[in-house]
Design a protein around this motif. Structure first.
Motif, PDB file in Angstrom:
ATOM      1  N   ALA A  70       0.830  -1.236   0.031  1.00 42.86           N
ATOM      2  CA  ALA A  70       0.139  -0.016  -0.090  1.00 42.86           C
ATOM      3  C   ALA A  70       0.827   1.450  -0.132  1.00 42.86           C
ATOM      4  O   ALA A  70       0.461   2.276  -0.699  1.00 42.86           O
ATOM      5  CB  ALA A  70      -0.975  -0.119   1.224  1.00 42.86           C
ATOM      6  N   HIS A  71       1.963   1.328   0.688  1.00 43.66           N
ATOM      7  CA  HIS A  71       2.738   2.309   0.740  1.00 43.66           C
ATOM      8  C   HIS A  71       3.720   2.659  -0.481  1.00 43.66           C
ATOM      9  O   HIS A  71       3.756   3.659  -1.208  1.00 43.66           O
ATOM     10  CB  HIS A  71       3.636   2.307   1.918  1.00 43.66           C
ATOM     11  N   ASP A  72       4.147   1.476  -1.173  1.00 46.57           N
ATOM     12  CA  ASP A  72       4.827   1.567  -2.449  1.00 46.57           C
ATOM     13  C   ASP A  72       4.092   2.091  -3.424  1.00 46.57           C
ATOM     14  O   ASP A  72       4.359   2.543  -4.493  1.00 46.57           O
ATOM     15  CB  ASP A  72       5.503   0.372  -2.591  1.00 46.57           C
ATOM     16  N   ALA A  73       2.586   1.848  -3.233  1.00 44.83           N
ATOM     17  CA  ALA A  73       1.769   1.939  -4.389  1.00 44.83           C
ATOM     18  C   ALA A  73       1.262   3.323  -4.364  1.00 44.83           C
ATOM     19  O   ALA A  73       0.483   4.013  -5.340  1.00 44.83           O
ATOM     20  CB  ALA A  73       0.720   1.128  -4.550  1.00 44.83           C
ATOM     21  N   LEU A  74       1.689   4.145  -3.297  1.00 46.05           N
ATOM     22  CA  LEU A  74       1.028   5.616  -3.137  1.00 46.05           C
ATOM     23  C   LEU A  74       1.139   6.464  -4.427  1.00 46.05           C
ATOM     24  O   LEU A  74      -0.098   7.152  -4.565  1.00 46.05           O
ATOM     25  CB  LEU A  74       1.830   6.187  -1.882  1.00 46.05           C
ATOM     26  N   PRO A  75       1.959   6.562  -5.095  1.00 49.60           N
ATOM     27  CA  PRO A  75       2.250   7.551  -6.062  1.00 49.60           C
ATOM     28  C   PRO A  75       1.253   7.327  -7.157  1.00 49.60           C
ATOM     29  O   PRO A  75       0.543   8.130  -7.900  1.00 49.60           O
ATOM     30  CB  PRO A  75       3.655   7.358  -6.797  1.00 49.60           C
ATOM     31  N   LEU A  76       0.706   5.909  -7.225  1.00 48.61           N
ATOM     32  CA  LEU A  76      -0.428   5.619  -8.199  1.00 48.61           C
ATOM     33  C   LEU A  76      -1.854   5.619  -7.589  1.00 48.61           C
ATOM     34  O   LEU A  76      -2.647   6.226  -8.357  1.00 48.61           O
ATOM     35  CB  LEU A  76      -0.274   4.203  -8.749  1.00 48.61           C
ATOM     36  N   LEU A  77      -1.778   5.391  -6.199  1.00 45.45           N
ATOM     37  CA  LEU A  77      -3.249   5.827  -5.631  1.00 45.45           C
ATOM     38  C   LEU A  77      -3.577   7.133  -5.412  1.00 45.45           C
ATOM     39  O   LEU A  77      -4.762   7.383  -5.531  1.00 45.45           O
ATOM     40  CB  LEU A  77      -3.013   5.043  -4.083  1.00 45.45           C
TER      41      LEU A  77
END
Length: 312
Positions: free
Chosen positions: A204-211
């Motif tokens: 969830a943290h690594d995907a933040l730029p996309l989320l």
């Protein structure tokens, strides 16, 4: 005293009308966090789409695309004449390297056509496992991208070996792009598979730029234990609050898989929400266990028709 002795720049003057007003947030594109994107190419169906997806993200981020061209060199079987180089093998090496150089030039031209800065690195795996070599090269990037073939099981098995090696050995998030997918990147809608585990938290943290760029994000919990439902709800609401602090439009969904695998329930929720990205922790139960009896990571890799971002 001369009033012009200490002249003041009007731009430095305090605007009293601004007191009490909240500071304006700097509107930066979150995708710029992915300044270095590596795409692993093993010359399998789906590589072209993976390069296109990675190139689009790199172009939007104003970053660099690093194409890692993996070349598995043949190894001669040991025999009584092993100390004498086999001329046929030497010729085969020369042909493989010539083909790799030609393909590298083609991929460099493709990057130029996409208006993306980057390079092509050819990695020859002779005495080292190709997935481990790819993982070592990916460690210097923000995100790894791998294509997943949809043609033969043998191609998918090779791609899965690269995926597992990079995910477990690089420390970087891995975006798997299925061959033939029509999903766009960055996504408009995304689904985050949540369990209170380190792998899911990192994903969830690594995907933040996309989320942060998505219009809607659904946090999905499958098969929450009844005896600890309050703890699960507290955990997922905590994640939702954390994501909202980053400007993510996050909602929570609790569902049951019934007799189906967890991966099937997560995929059904993604399709129902018309998501273009799934975010999930990878190998929370260990790679050997999933290899032996199956698991959510393996099933999502092989079955999802939309991109999946994994982290371990």
């Amino acid at each position: 005293m001369n009033e012009n002795m200490f002249p003041q720049d009007p731009a430095d003057a305090l605007d009293w009308r601004a007191l009490g007003e909240p500071a304006r947030k700097h509107e930066a594109d979150p995708v710029t966090m992915f300044r270095d994107i590596a795409v692993v190419v093993a010359h399998l169906p789906g590589d072209t789409l993976a390069i296109t997806c990675a190139g689009g993200l790199a172009r939007r981020a104003g970053g660099h695309l690093h194409i890692l061209q993996m070349v598995a060199m043949p190894v001669e079987a040991p025999d009584a004449w092993a100390l004498v180089p086999d001329p046929a093998l030497i010729e085969r090496f020369a042909k493989i390297r010539a083909d790799a150089a030609r393909q590298a030039r083609e991929m460099q031209h493709r990057m130029s056509a996409m208006c993306v800065q980057g390079d092509v690195l050819t990695l020859e795996a002779l005495c080292s496992a190709p997935p481990s070599m790819a993982a070592a090269a990916v460690r210097r990037s923000d995100l790894a991208v791998i294509g997943r073939p949809a043609t033969t099981s043998s191609d998918a098995a090779i791609a899965h070996a690269y995926f597992a090696g990079v995910l477990l050995e690089s420390g970087r998030p891995v975006l798997v792009v299925p061959e033939g997918t029509s999903a766009r990147m960055p996504p408009r809608r995304a689904v985050v598979g949540w369990a209170d585990t380190p792998e899911a938290s990192r994903a969830a943290h690594d995907a933040l730029p996309l989320l942060e760029t998505a219009e809607a994000v659904d946090i999905v919990v499958v098969n929450a234990p009844k005896d600890s439902k309050d703890a699960v709800e507290e955990s997922v609401e905590g994640l939702a609050t954390h994501l909202r602090h980053h400007g993510v439009r996050a909602e929570v969904t609790l569902c049951s898989s019934g007799r189906s695998p967890v991966s099937r329930a997560l995929l059904e929720q993604a399709y129902r929400k018309q998501a273009q990205l799934i975010v999930a922790g990878g190998y929370g139960h260990g790679r050997m266990r999933e290899w032996a009896i199956g698991g959510t990571t393996r099933e999502l890799f092989h079955e999802s028709s939309i991109p999946v971002l994994f982290a371990h």
